[in-house]
Scaffold this motif. Structure first.
Motif, PDB file in Angstrom:
ATOM      1  N   MET A 127       0.833  -1.204   0.000  1.00 30.04           N
ATOM      2  CA  MET A 127       0.000   0.000   0.000  1.00 30.04           C
ATOM      3  C   MET A 127       0.867   1.253   0.000  1.00 30.04           C
ATOM      4  O   MET A 127       0.598   2.218  -0.732  1.00 30.04           O
ATOM      5  N   ALA A 128       1.926   1.254   0.799  1.00 32.04           N
ATOM      6  CA  ALA A 128       2.829   2.404   0.827  1.00 32.04           C
ATOM      7  C   ALA A 128       3.497   2.600  -0.531  1.00 32.04           C
ATOM      8  O   ALA A 128       3.684   3.735  -0.996  1.00 32.04           O
ATOM      9  N   GLY A 129       3.846   1.503  -1.181  1.00 32.90           N
ATOM     10  CA  GLY A 129       4.478   1.586  -2.489  1.00 32.90           C
ATOM     11  C   GLY A 129       3.578   2.161  -3.559  1.00 32.90           C
ATOM     12  O   GLY A 129       4.057   2.690  -4.568  1.00 32.90           O
ATOM     13  N   LEU A 130       2.266   2.091  -3.329  1.00 31.15           N
ATOM     14  CA  LEU A 130       1.301   2.648  -4.271  1.00 31.15           C
ATOM     15  C   LEU A 130       0.841   4.046  -3.871  1.00 31.15           C
ATOM     16  O   LEU A 130      -0.106   4.587  -4.448  1.00 31.15           O
ATOM     17  N   GLY A 131       1.515   4.629  -2.883  1.00 32.60           N
ATOM     18  CA  GLY A 131       1.230   6.009  -2.507  1.00 32.60           C
ATOM     19  C   GLY A 131       0.153   6.187  -1.457  1.00 32.60           C
ATOM     20  O   GLY A 131      -0.338   7.305  -1.257  1.00 32.60           O
ATOM     21  N   PHE A 132      -0.205   5.119  -0.752  1.00 29.88           N
ATOM     22  CA  PHE A 132      -1.200   5.226   0.310  1.00 29.88           C
ATOM     23  C   PHE A 132      -0.526   5.509   1.651  1.00 29.88           C
ATOM     24  O   PHE A 132       0.560   4.996   1.934  1.00 29.88           O
ATOM     25  N   ARG A 133      -1.179   6.299   2.462  1.00 31.43           N
ATOM     26  CA  ARG A 133      -0.744   6.539   3.838  1.00 31.43           C
ATOM     27  C   ARG A 133      -1.656   5.772   4.780  1.00 31.43           C
ATOM     28  O   ARG A 133      -2.879   5.854   4.677  1.00 31.43           O
ATOM     29  N   GLY A 134      -1.067   5.016   5.682  1.00 36.88           N
ATOM     30  CA  GLY A 134      -1.856   4.189   6.581  1.00 36.88           C
ATOM     31  C   GLY A 134      -2.083   4.838   7.931  1.00 36.88           C
ATOM     32  O   GLY A 134      -1.162   5.386   8.532  1.00 36.88           O
ATOM     33  N   GLU A 135      -3.331   4.775   8.412  1.00 36.36           N
ATOM     34  CA  GLU A 135      -3.690   5.280   9.734  1.00 36.36           C
ATOM     35  C   GLU A 135      -4.231   4.119  10.555  1.00 36.36           C
ATOM     36  O   GLU A 135      -5.234   3.506  10.176  1.00 36.36           O
ATOM     37  N   PRO A 136      -3.591   3.773  11.680  1.00 32.17           N
ATOM     38  CA  PRO A 136      -4.088   2.663  12.504  1.00 32.17           C
ATOM     39  C   PRO A 136      -5.516   2.922  12.973  1.00 32.17           C
ATOM     40  O   PRO A 136      -5.862   4.056  13.325  1.00 32.17           O
ATOM     41  N   TRP A 137      -6.326   1.888  12.987  1.00 35.48           N
ATOM     42  CA  TRP A 137      -7.721   2.002  13.391  1.00 35.48           C
ATOM     43  C   TRP A 137      -8.078   0.792  14.260  1.00 35.48           C
ATOM     44  O   TRP A 137      -8.858  -0.073  13.883  1.00 35.48           O
ATOM     45  N   PRO A 138      -7.507   0.718  15.469  1.00 36.80           N
ATOM     46  CA  PRO A 138      -7.673  -0.475  16.304  1.00 36.80           C
ATOM     47  C   PRO A 138      -9.097  -0.629  16.840  1.00 36.80           C
ATOM     48  O   PRO A 138      -9.872   0.325  16.887  1.00 36.80           O
ATOM     49  N   THR A 139      -9.397  -1.833  17.262  1.00 39.91           N
ATOM     50  CA  THR A 139     -10.694  -2.131  17.855  1.00 39.91           C
ATOM     51  C   THR A 139     -10.516  -3.170  18.945  1.00 39.91           C
ATOM     52  O   THR A 139      -9.433  -3.767  19.088  1.00 39.91           O
ATOM     53  N   TYR A 140     -11.552  -3.373  19.730  1.00 42.63           N
ATOM     54  CA  TYR A 140     -11.566  -4.465  20.698  1.00 42.63           C
ATOM     55  C   TYR A 140     -12.440  -5.587  20.160  1.00 42.63           C
ATOM     56  O   TYR A 140     -13.501  -5.344  19.576  1.00 42.63           O
ATOM     57  N   ARG A 141     -11.997  -6.809  20.386  1.00 40.78           N
ATOM     58  CA  ARG A 141     -12.702  -7.974  19.863  1.00 40.78           C
ATOM     59  C   ARG A 141     -12.776  -9.059  20.946  1.00 40.78           C
ATOM     60  O   ARG A 141     -11.829  -9.275  21.700  1.00 40.78           O
ATOM     61  N   VAL A 142     -13.924  -9.714  20.996  1.00 40.45           N
ATOM     62  CA  VAL A 142     -14.169 -10.786  21.964  1.00 40.45           C
ATOM     63  C   VAL A 142     -14.311 -12.107  21.225  1.00 40.45           C
ATOM     64  O   VAL A 142     -15.032 -12.186  20.219  1.00 40.45           O
TER      65      VAL A 142
END
Length: 357
Positions: A142-157
């Motif tokens: 994704m970075a190689g294609l020019g995308f910037r990543g933003e972490p979007w964590p969650t909680y999971r059970v």
């Protein structure tokens, strides 16, 4: 501009073709989506239609083909702000857990998929800015294609349909105590199907936001369309908690079931009845219903210390990937996001101030 059914192939061919489904083909979309093990309710027609009906843009249903077979699919929405054309999978501020492409990792790579998607959207559909949220895309590609990543964590059970009591034992002691206390107090949990539920739920949501110092960032229409579409598709679990001695709704929630996943969308309670601790009982009853349906995992859609009471663990796989044709557009997007948060905080403080008068 390319229309439905058009095909754009990368000049540096990846061997992957992408096309938008015609209106006649979309009727089979959910059947296609469910062929991928990592599909979620947000990939289904019901969820996408709820976003479109809420004003987030025109639905776009796409498939990826390689070696004469479908190796992936992806929903999203197209919208415009003046001359700027946007694509979101999902759109920002749409109260959507994730979306992004579904694909078979053994048959196609992130680089191949996104390498076909970018020119399709930018060259074929005139998209200037795109945002894609997914836990399944390779970060380096994704970075190689020019995308910037933003972490979007969650909680999971993790759920245990073969032994539901095990899921309750995973609750923190205080949460189990509140469940048992609510049962002894006689609180009633009712699963809802009538649209009258939406008004009470939205009022409770607004109250929760104000308690946190913010104004709610979505309209009643968003809640109504989500309720309608998921009810129609059979994915909805809408629930109310009612006092034992009078028909007073003190807590509400909207959840969905798709495949083996239970997803929290929104929950809320009335401050004046907080003493009853209704949220724990409400959530446990929903979890029981989900385990009866075979659910094995429960996404609580975001962070919040309260969510750890249900035995939730942090899931950090998901990222929102952002790409703009122009650097200044990404900067404008970031400023707009900060400005929206500031406005919500200010509006929330004003409401709280007025209530104290």
């Amino acid at each position: 501009m390319a229309g439905a059914g058009s095909v754009i192939i990368l000049e540096r061919s990846t061997g992957v073709r992408i096309r938008e489904l015609s209106q006649g083909e979309v009727c089979d979309w959910d059947q296609l989506v469910r062929q991928f093990s990592n599909h979620r309710v947000v990939h289904t027609q019901a969820w996408v239609r709820s976003l479109a009906a809420s004003g987030f843009g025109r639905p776009l249903f796409m498939i990826f083909e390689k070696d004469n077979q479908i190796v992936g699919c992806m929903p999203g929405l197209l919208s415009e702000i003046g001359p700027i054309r946007l694509f979101g999978s999902p759109p920002p501020a749409s109260q959507t857990a994730s979306m992004g492409p579904l694909f078979h990792p053994g048959l196609v790579t992130t680089s191949e998929l996104m390498g076909a998607l970018v020119p399709f959207l930018e060259g074929g559909l005139g998209v200037d800015h795109m945002e894609i949220m997914s836990p399944d895309l390779d970060s380096a590609s994704m970075a190689g294609l020019g995308f910037r990543g933003e972490p979007w964590p969650t909680y999971r059970v993790r759920l245990h349909p073969e032994d539901p009591a095990r899921s309750l034992r995973a609750f923190k002691e205080s949460a189990r105590r509140n469940v048992n206390r609510a049962i002894k107090l006689g609180l009633q949990v009712r699963f809802e199907s009538d649209e009258s539920f939406v008004d009470e739920h939205y009022e409770q949501i607004k109250e929760v936001y104000v308690r946190g110092g913010h104004a709610v960032n979505f309209k009643r229409q968003r809640v109504l369309e989500c309720f309608r579409q998921l009810r129609e598709s059979g994915n909805l679990l809408a629930v109310s908690v009612i006092l034992p001695d009078k028909p007073t709704v003190i807590a509400t929630g909207m959840f969905s079931i798709e495949g083996t996943e239970l997803l929290l969308w929104t929950w809320a309670h009335r401050s004046e009845h907080r003493w009853y601790r209704p949220t724990e009982l409400m959530t446990w009853r929903v979890m029981q219903r989900a385990m009866e349906a075979g659910c094995q995992t429960f996404d609580l859609m975001g962070l919040g210390d309260f969510k750890t009471k249900f035995g939730a663990e942090l899931d950090s796989r998901k990222y929102r990937w952002v790409r703009s044709r122009y650097r200044w557009l990404t900067g404008m997007r970031d400023l707009a996001a900060k400005g929206l948060l500031w406005q919500q905080s200010l509006r929330g403080r004003v409401v709280r101030w007025r209530e104290k008068e």
